[in-house]
Design an enzyme around this catalytic site. Sequence first.
Site, short mmCIF file in Angstrom:
data_model
loop_
_atom_site.label_atom_id
_atom_site.label_comp_id
_atom_site.label_asym_id
_atom_site.label_seq_id
_atom_site.Cartn_x
_atom_site.Cartn_y
_atom_site.Cartn_z
N GLY A 261 -27.05 11.86 -71.23
CA GLY A 261 -26.59 13.07 -70.55
C GLY A 261 -25.36 12.78 -69.73
N CYS B 29 -29.29 5.70 -72.78
CA CYS B 29 -28.26 5.90 -71.74
C CYS B 29 -28.85 6.52 -70.48
CB CYS B 29 -27.09 6.68 -72.30
SG CYS B 29 -26.19 5.67 -73.45
N LYS C 107 -30.90 23.04 -91.50
CA LYS C 107 -30.54 23.66 -92.78
C LYS C 107 -30.94 22.81 -93.99
CE LYS C 107 -27.62 26.87 -94.54
NZ LYS C 107 -27.59 28.10 -93.78
#
Length: 513
Positions: free
Chosen positions: A56, A83, A369
């Site tokens: 983030g 992170c 998709k």
Amino acid sequence: MSELSKIWIVDFGSQYTQLIARRVREFSVYSEVVLPSITADDILKNKVSALILSGGPSSVNDADAPQITTKIYNLGLPILGICYGLQYTIQSFGGKVQSSDGREYGRSKIHYTKKHPLFKNVAENSTVWMSHGDHIETIPADFDIIALSEKNVPAALAHKTKPIFGLQFHPEVVHSEKGKEILNNFLFEICHLEKNWTAEHFINEETRKIREMVGDNKVLMGVSGGVDSTVMAVLIFRAIGRQCTPVFINNGLLRLNEQTKVMKMLQNDMGLPLETYDYSKTFLKALEGIEEPEQKRKIIGREFIKAFEEITEKHQDYKFLAQGTLYPDVIESRSVKGKSQVIKSHHNVGGLPETMKMELIEPFDSLFKDEVRNIGEKLEIPKDIIQRHPFPGPGLGVRILGEITPEKIAMLQKADDIFIQELHNYDYYNKVWQAFAVFLPVKTVGVMGDQRTYENVIALRSVNSMDGMTADWSHLPHELLSKAANRIVNEVRGINRVVYDITSKPPGTIEWE
Ligand code: XMP
């Protein structure tokens, strides 16, 4: 059937959060993106197998840094922090995270300080993608460093007794050479998960759920001719037969001859009891004089709802409305604690009027998709339908820049059709993610025969992508582009110039708007 393995990815606002979700699913393990506000109870109730804490943009030392309950560390669940997710974990265990003077951003090589199952089959000195401003200053007593970066920054840590790990780099991005192996190791060497997220599993589960939910009631299905709603209609039709009715609205912003094509495909070829409604005049009237793209989207969304309300009036006895909404639409339209902005207003998410009495069924709202395409294949839907390029809900409305007029629509439809024909002729249609033409709001000078012309410009766009979230422009053969451009200028009156868009996403978007 065995319990579905399920990974929750806690979104701390990283641009890569969705990518982590996709990567996990590529290993046939179900994953969901969740907000940091989830509770330990939510995790237990939902039978989550493991957590991944995303990166983030915040620093854990910021006053408004996103937080998750530290109870997660006592559930016995495997947790992988990436992170920010790592730094949050380290801080929660009493370690110290500090802002660095030199950011480590970009490629680095890792070397190991300990042998660890997280790095099985990952060679020493593998390249990883680091991206952090803060660094870990003090390691909590419970943790071991298992790998260091080139700059001797802790690149991977592991709790001494609990299955809690952290990476200071992004295994989900392609620049981390062995990133997939590392995720694979987390899922299977550490969490020992089963690969049970498959198209068959999804079809069986959804069929059961749809039957259970619908009972003897009727379902109206919004279909667009696109892959998602077509696969959805076939799935629901297989589950409940003629209790469902697909309806298709022509909004006047469709590709050339689209209504006829959709009727042929769904009604004639696949036997669905399709109802079609032509609302093109109403939509175009409402869009008269409008130039601003978000306003166009809002109007198109509003007109869809109005049209749908009229249609549903005629189907008073229908209790459910089914839509082919996909997971990225849901994530993109949702704001994560104010951290990631709402990118665009997608017309088929959250735009339904409160007065609408129908209940929503969105069987694909947790799918990407390519997963829908897999399901379509398993349902034996013809390949040329499954492989259709995505087409945005607001249609040519977002591909005509500036005011929309019937003349511009007609020119764009023809230009677009020529481009698509040439992609097929050169056997490139199935090699690209999406290709289309855009009508620009400028006129330029040209010369045709002996005549000076002052006419419109068409931009051609073709991109390669996995899921539309990031994309690269397609390196199409010059002959293809040249043929398409020549034909457009010669065959479409009012167009005297064609350009090709060579912008990737990011920084561009796929559509121009
Ligand atoms: P962008 O332009 O955001 O597009 O890079 C990413 C993908 O999403 C499609 N798109 C939409 N699809 N309703 C949709 O169903 C929409 O409002 C919409 N806007 C963009 C776009 O065609 C591309 O595939």
